[in-house]
Design an enzyme around this catalytic site. Sequence first.
Site, PDB file in Angstrom:
ATOM      1  N   ASP A  82      15.498  10.951  -9.090  1.00 44.64           N
ATOM      2  CA  ASP A  82      14.419  11.267  -8.208  1.00 44.64           C
ATOM      3  C   ASP A  82      14.592  10.035  -7.222  1.00 44.64           C
ATOM      4  O   ASP A  82      14.990   8.856  -7.366  1.00 44.64           O
ATOM      5  CB  ASP A  82      13.049  10.571  -9.012  1.00 44.64           C
ATOM      6  CG  ASP A  82      11.926  10.782  -8.032  1.00 44.64           C
ATOM      7  OD1 ASP A  82      11.889  11.591  -7.099  1.00 44.64           O
ATOM      8  OD2 ASP A  82      10.829   9.922  -8.514  1.00 44.64           O
ATOM      9  N   ASP A 104      17.027  10.977  -0.594  1.00 39.01           N
ATOM     10  CA  ASP A 104      15.967  10.403   0.181  1.00 39.01           C
ATOM     11  C   ASP A 104      16.503   9.689   1.464  1.00 39.01           C
ATOM     12  O   ASP A 104      16.825   8.643   1.511  1.00 39.01           O
ATOM     13  CB  ASP A 104      14.964   9.597  -0.592  1.00 39.01           C
ATOM     14  CG  ASP A 104      13.827   8.971   0.208  1.00 39.01           C
ATOM     15  OD1 ASP A 104      13.715   9.043   1.477  1.00 39.01           O
ATOM     16  OD2 ASP A 104      13.022   8.461  -0.414  1.00 39.01           O
ATOM     17  N   GLU A 134      13.794  14.801   1.542  1.00 36.26           N
ATOM     18  CA  GLU A 134      12.592  14.683   2.192  1.00 36.26           C
ATOM     19  C   GLU A 134      12.419  14.352   3.663  1.00 36.26           C
ATOM     20  O   GLU A 134      13.444  13.928   4.028  1.00 36.26           O
ATOM     21  CB  GLU A 134      12.039  13.177   1.514  1.00 36.26           C
ATOM     22  CG  GLU A 134      10.848  12.628   2.038  1.00 36.26           C
ATOM     23  CD  GLU A 134      10.230  11.498   1.233  1.00 36.26           C
ATOM     24  OE1 GLU A 134      10.265  11.016  -0.162  1.00 36.26           O
ATOM     25  OE2 GLU A 134       9.571  10.469   1.741  1.00 36.26           O
ATOM     26  N   GLY A 181       2.298   5.354  -6.083  1.00 40.75           N
ATOM     27  CA  GLY A 181       1.619   4.072  -6.647  1.00 40.75           C
ATOM     28  C   GLY A 181       0.189   4.435  -6.760  1.00 40.75           C
ATOM     29  O   GLY A 181      -0.386   5.725  -6.581  1.00 40.75           O
ATOM     30  N   GLY A 209       3.744  11.297  -5.489  1.00 37.93           N
ATOM     31  CA  GLY A 209       2.440  10.445  -5.362  1.00 37.93           C
ATOM     32  C   GLY A 209       1.458  11.114  -6.044  1.00 37.93           C
ATOM     33  O   GLY A 209       0.267  11.308  -5.464  1.00 37.93           O
ATOM     34  N   GLY A 210       1.478  11.687  -7.204  1.00 38.90           N
ATOM     35  CA  GLY A 210       0.501  12.650  -8.018  1.00 38.90           C
ATOM     36  C   GLY A 210      -0.602  11.666  -8.556  1.00 38.90           C
ATOM     37  O   GLY A 210      -1.573  12.382  -8.985  1.00 38.90           O
ATOM     38  N   ASN A 230       5.279  15.268  -8.453  1.00 35.14           N
ATOM     39  CA  ASN A 230       5.883  13.976  -9.070  1.00 35.14           C
ATOM     40  C   ASN A 230       4.544  13.034  -9.427  1.00 35.14           C
ATOM     41  O   ASN A 230       3.741  12.924  -8.908  1.00 35.14           O
ATOM     42  CB  ASN A 230       6.765  13.289  -7.985  1.00 35.14           C
ATOM     43  CG  ASN A 230       8.205  14.043  -7.869  1.00 35.14           C
ATOM     44  OD1 ASN A 230       8.183  15.114  -8.075  1.00 35.14           O
ATOM     45  ND2 ASN A 230       8.957  13.008  -7.527  1.00 35.14           N
TER      46      ASN A 230
HETATM   47 ZN   LIG Z   1       8.439  10.186  -4.936  1.00 33.84          ZN
END
Ligand SMILES: [Zn+2]
Length: 282
Positions: A82, A104, A134, A181, A209-210, A230
Site C-alpha cells: 500500500d 503512489d 493514484e 485517518g 480512507g475508509g 482501504n
Molecule cells: Zn491510502
Amino acid sequence: MPLVTLKEILEDADRRGYAVGSFNMVSFGFLNGILEAAEEEKSPVILSIAEVHLPHMDIEQFAPVAIDSAKKSRVPVALHLDHGFHFDIVIKAIKWGFSSVMFDGSALSYEKNVENTSLLSKIVKAAGLSIEAELGRVGGSESGETNEADEKFFTDPELAEDFVKKTNIDALAVAVGNAHGFYRKKPKLDFDRIKKIKESCKVPLVLHGGSGISDEDFIMAIRMGISKINFFTGMTYAAVQRIKEFIKTDPKGYEWIALEAKNAIKEVVQDRMRVFGSSGRG
Ligand SMILES: [Zn+2]
C-alpha cells in the site's frame, strides 16, 4: 487457495458490483484477525502493508508467514503493497512475494506521475503482479493522523482516462472527498465524480480512507464504481477500545490483551465485509 493478484480479485467485484476490503497489517494480530474474518465471511480479501509501516515491522519475517497463511486460506487473498512511494520498495515487493503493489506518485507533477507509474507498471506486470496507482491526491496521512479532503486535489475524470491509458494500471485510487485517518468533519463524497471517472477509464476504482465513511455512502460509492476500499484506522480504533474495556473489567487479565485486540479487529473487518458486499463471494 493460491495467492491471487489484485487484478483477479477485483475483476469479479467490478463485474458483480461489490467491493473488496483492503486491510492494513502492522502485526500478526492484524493478519490473524483479518484472515479469520475473511474465512468466516467467505469473503475475498486484500492484505495490505503500507510503505510507511515497514520501519516498524520485520518484513523478511512477516511476508513469508502472510503468504503461507494466504495459501492455506479457503478464500482468495491478495498481498498488496500500500502506498509505495519509492522505486526500490516497489521492486522489493516482488522479491518479498507480494501479488500486487500500489505506486503512489500523487505528490508528483502529472507528467512525472505518468512516467514513473508507466515504468513500474511494466516491471511489476512482467513479474506477474498487479499495480494500483493514484491520480489526484487523497487527503490526510497514511499513518492515520486526523485530516480532511481538499477539493483542488480531486481526481479529474478526463485526466483519469488519459492516465490509465498511458500507464496500463489495473486499479486507480481516486480522490473524491475521501481522506486518510480520522475525519475532522463528516466526509462528503462526490458520487457524480466517481461515476464519471468510472465511465471514462473503466478500470476498478479504489477508495482510500475508509474509516469514518458511513455505510450508506459506501454502498452508493460502490454503486458508482468503487471496487476496492482501504480500511485501517477503524481497526486500530476498535482494538484500542476493546483493550480499554478489557482492562476495566479484568485488570489482571493482561495475558489476553493481544487476543482481545485480534478479536476486535476481526469483528470490525467482518462488519465491513458485509457492508462492502464481499461476504459470501469468496
Ligand atoms: Zn491510502
